[in-house]
Design an enzyme around this catalytic site. Structure first.
Site, PDB file in Angstrom:
ATOM      1  N   LYS A 347       0.979  -1.158   0.150  1.00  0.00           N
ATOM      2  CA  LYS A 347       0.281  -0.062   0.147  1.00  0.00           C
ATOM      3  C   LYS A 347       0.985   0.854   0.159  1.00  0.00           C
ATOM      4  CE  LYS A 347      -0.355  -0.646   4.862  1.00  0.00           C
ATOM      5  NZ  LYS A 347      -1.675  -0.225   6.692  1.00  0.00           N
ATOM      6  N   GLU A 357       4.274   1.360  15.598  1.00  0.00           N
ATOM      7  CA  GLU A 357       3.846   2.146  16.284  1.00  0.00           C
ATOM      8  C   GLU A 357       3.851   0.662  17.640  1.00  0.00           C
ATOM      9  OE1 GLU A 357       0.203  -0.025  14.771  1.00  0.00           O
ATOM     10  OE2 GLU A 357       2.319   1.237  14.497  1.00  0.00           O
ATOM     11  N   GLY A 465       7.859  49.834  41.867  1.00  0.00           N
ATOM     12  CA  GLY A 465       7.835  50.745  43.631  1.00  0.00           C
ATOM     13  C   GLY A 465       8.778  50.065  44.664  1.00  0.00           C
ATOM     14  N   ASP A 576      10.237  33.194  37.676  1.00  0.00           N
ATOM     15  CA  ASP A 576      11.235  33.843  38.565  1.00  0.00           C
ATOM     16  C   ASP A 576      12.153  33.725  39.243  1.00  0.00           C
ATOM     17  OD1 ASP A 576      12.644  36.704  37.471  1.00  0.00           O
ATOM     18  OD2 ASP A 576      11.459  37.424  38.466  1.00  0.00           O
TER      19      ASP A 576
END
EC number: 2.7.11.12
Length: 762
Positions: A347, A357, A465, A576
């Site tokens: 095919k 798989e 700030g 962070d």
């Protein structure tokens, strides 16, 4: 003679001998030359041996110089820090060990350190969040078709070549470069005008098409920019201030692209790729029932391999361990059959179909040939070893899938309900003291917090700030008040990040994370009333000591690991990590602070905003590939390196150079001698370029970090119970003792009012 021939005469040597003597002389000469050649060979060998000795000596001296240079640099850093303290004291030089400054010295001197001693502190950077719910001026949804600008093929090629010559941009995917070229638009400048001005915020990347440009810092000429060169690329990553000016010396034409379009292109192409791969995987019967987080890991593991017509992708009879998905082109399947000498066509497979798989389950003997039918066939590939490490073995997945498949009909709302119940249980674990404090501050005015609180000292300052140590008036109860300038938030389009920090901290309860008790707002600021941890910043101690020994570093890393374990279980990515964001409580235990870049993401999902601290950001953040929890593991590796050496591994003269160093990777980097073999192994495994390969992001999750050889024997249970003595134990005189913090000058002036109303729900 009649034929006209002439009889030859015998040549005579001048001394009267025949030619035989000439032959003897030549032989003697050859012998003499051979003797001379042997002598020269021996001399060359002797010199080569001597040269080898010199090279060995030079190599040893180079190593010694490198070690001495490193030691000198460390001592200079420590000397400068101590001189800052001495200068502020006006006293005689301090005598301290180069390896360790006692905590008592830090306690006595840290309050006297002036603001300029924080110049080494690393600052975070961020682009505008991809979801800008609270930005009242957010642009309309991006449309690639509307952003495209018409160009001829020659212009496209020149722009493409210019982008691909750039050290940063050349690492992007070809499709991303192609889309950038499509969306770049022309911008013309008159002679004498500025394309970029030093000190102003940047938003565009440029390619010079015509004319002459020169680069200045102040009045100093640095360089000129050649034709078809890219410049200003840092501005497309995040909102940054230009560090130099670019001036038009003649009339010039450029091609430009702004940050918003660039980031949309990066996100659009990566999401389209992930969605295509996800659809491919959903068509595989073996994989279709896996949950989203497992599928996402497989997608991140897939590699692309290319084949030309006639190439064998799989050969019949060979053992295989690789699974393939056809992403582009066609392949034919042939198989040996009885009665035929040659394999017969079975095919043809096309885009989206898969093969091999079975190799993900066990060793697979290939039962057919797979042959490329055309040139440039592309296959997505994953091998069994990678699959097993990142996703799990087939047996492990089978056990997992039994429960998963049984609950496939359960909808997302029920899954979220289960998580919220878990969060409810966590909230029940809040200490009585915390509940009482929350009840106390709940009675304070929401718009005038300082009616009930008085400022004792400033604990920290930043672009946002200040953080003030405050106490309840007439009571001995202290908090840390984070005061965030609203105008700054609006100018940098960080409304989403501020709200995210509030929402996330409100749901957290961990001994390794600072607690939030209440928020306030007025016309100038939004405020967060936080737990006061007065043991000081880890960064300040590291600054004064130069580096930490291994036991201290292990303790710090363990505290962060516990914090990450807690956050990741709740679906929260921190983004962070750095010593500046780790603070010590009275017992010397570390807590994460500053959740401005933290975000809650769904299982198997990614987020796209460029944010973090330049020296700590992961490669996938720089390349706008989308990122998840694995960026926290990358930053943990960088932290281990900085704790042990005093400096992060990637640090350039500017941010763009730092990013290029990160993209080159840690694999080939030479580590300093003070990092021993085991922590080096941990750092390298945490800082893998591919996020799916990082320790902490494999199938066993964060337990792989806890079980690493460097942390063997560490008392994790004692840490969680807070019974393990900290090597950074602090001595505080009371709830407002701020002697472990640097001293800061008072704030100059007040920020303007910001009345747009974005903070109405804060």
């Amino acid at each position: 003679m009649g034929n006209g021939s002439v009889k030859p005469k015998h040549s005579k040597h001048p001394d009267g001998h025949s030619g035989n003597l000439t032959t003897d002389a030549l032989r003697n000469k050859v012998t003499e030359l051979e003797r001379e050649l042997r002598r020269k060979d021996a001399e060359i060998q002797e010199r080569e041996y001597h040269l080898k000795e010199l090279r060995e000596q030079l190599s040893k001296q180079t190593v010694a110089i490198a070690e001495l240079t490193e030691e000198l640099q460390n001592k200079c850093i420590q000397l400068n820090k101590l001189q800052d303290v001495v200068h502020m004291q006006g006293g005689s030089p301090l005598q301290a060990s180069p390896d360790k400054v006692p905590l008592e010295v830090h306690r006595k001197t840290s309050g006297l350190v002036s603001l300029h001693s924080r110049r080494g502190a690393k600052a975070g950077v961020s682009a505008e969040p991809t979801t800008r719910t609270y930005d009242l001026n957010k642009p309309p949804e991006f449309s690639f078709e509307k952003a495209r600008v018409r160009k001829d093929s020659s212009e496209k090629k020149l722009i493409t070549d210019a982008l691909n010559k750039n050290q940063f941009l050349k690492r992007l995917d070809p499709q991303q470069i192609k889309d950038m070229v499509e969306c770049m638009y022309g911008r013309n400048y008159q002679q004498g005008s500025y394309i970029i001005k030093q000190g102003e915020p940047g938003n565009h990347i440029f390619v010079l098409a015509e004319g002459r440009l020169e680069v200045f810092q102040g009045e100093k000429l640095l360089s000129s920019i050649p034709m078809w060169t890219t410049f200003g690329e840092l501005a497309i990553l995040y909102n940054c201030t230009r560090t130099a000016s670019v001036k038009a010396i003649t009339n010039v034409k450029t091609w430009a692209l702004d940050r918003e379009v660039f980031q949309n292109i990066m996100r659009r192409t990566a999401q389209a790729r992930d969605e295509q791969y996800r659809n491919f995987l959903r068509s595989v019967s073996l994989l279709k029932n896996l949950p989203e987080d497992k599928l996402t890991k497989i997608i991140d593991c897939l590699e692309v391999e290319y084949y030309d017509k006639g190439d064998y992708i799989i050969r019949e009879g060979e053992e295989g361990s690789t699974f393939f998905i056809l992403a582009k082109g066609k392949v034919k399947v042939t198989q040996s059959t009885e009665g035929h000498d040659q394999p017969q066509l079975i095919k043809t497979l096309q885009k989206g179909e898969y093969f091999g798989e079975k190799a993900l389950i066990s060793d697979d003997v290939r039962s057919a040939n797979i042959i490329a039918e055309e040139n440039d066939v592309a296959c997505l590939v994953i091998d069994r070893e990678t699959f097993n490490q990142t996703v799990g073995t087939f047996e492990e997945l089978q056990k997992y899938l039994e429960g998963y498949v049984a609950n496939l009909n359960r909808d997302d709302e029920k899954r979220h309900a289960k998580r919220s119940m878990s969060n409810w249980k966590l909230s029940k674990a809040l200490s009585l003291e915390m509940i009482q404090l929350k009840e106390k501050v709940a009675r304070f005015s929401s718009s005038s917090p300082f009616q009930n609180l008085e400022i004792i000292a400033t604990l920290g300052v930043g672009g946002f700030g200040r953080v003030e140590l405050v106490k309840v008036k007439n009571e001995n109860v202290a908090f840390a008040m984070k005061c965030i300038r609203k105008k700054h938030i609006v100018d940098t389009k960080q409304q989403e990040h501020v709200y995210s920090e509030k929402r996330i901290l409100e749901e957290l309860c961990s001994p390794f994370i600072v607690k939030l008790y209440r928020t306030f707002k007025d016309n100038k600021y939004v405020y967060m009333l936080l737990e006061a941890c007065l043991g000081g910043e880890l960064w300040s101690i590291l600054r004064d000591r130069g580096s930490f020994d291994e036991p201290t570093s292990k303790f710090c890393v363990a505290c962060v690991t516990e914090a990450f374990d807690y956050l990741h279980r709740l679906g929260i990515i921190y983004r962070d990590l750095k010593p500046e964001n780790l603070i010590l409580d009275a017992e010397g235990y570390l807590k994460l602070v500053d959740f401005g870049f933290a975000k809650k993401i769904g299982s198997g999902q990614k987020t796209w905003t460029f944010c973090g601290t330049p020296e700590y950001v992961a490669p996938e953040v720089i390349l706008n590939k989308g990122h998840d929890f694995s960026v926290d593991f990358w930053s943990l590796g960088i932290l281990v390196y900085e704790l042990l050496t005093g400096n992060p591994p990637f640090s350039g003269v500017d941010q763009m150079m730092t990013y290029n160093l990160i993209l080159k990777g840690i694999e080939k980097m030479d580590f300093p001698r003070k990092i021993t073999r085991r922590p080096e192994d941990l750092i390298r495994r945490l800082c893998r370029q591919n996020p799916t390969e990082r320790l902490g992001n494999l199938k066993n999750g964060i337990n792989d970090i806890k079980k690493h050889r460097w942390l063997n024997g560490f008392n994790w249970e004692g840490l969680k119970a807070r019974s393990l003595p900290s090597p950074l134990q602090r001595e505080l005189k009371g709830p407002i003792d701020h002697s472990y913090f640097d001293k800061y000058p008072p704030e100059k002036g007040m920020p303007p009012d910001e009345l747009s109303g974005w903070d109405k729900d804060f």
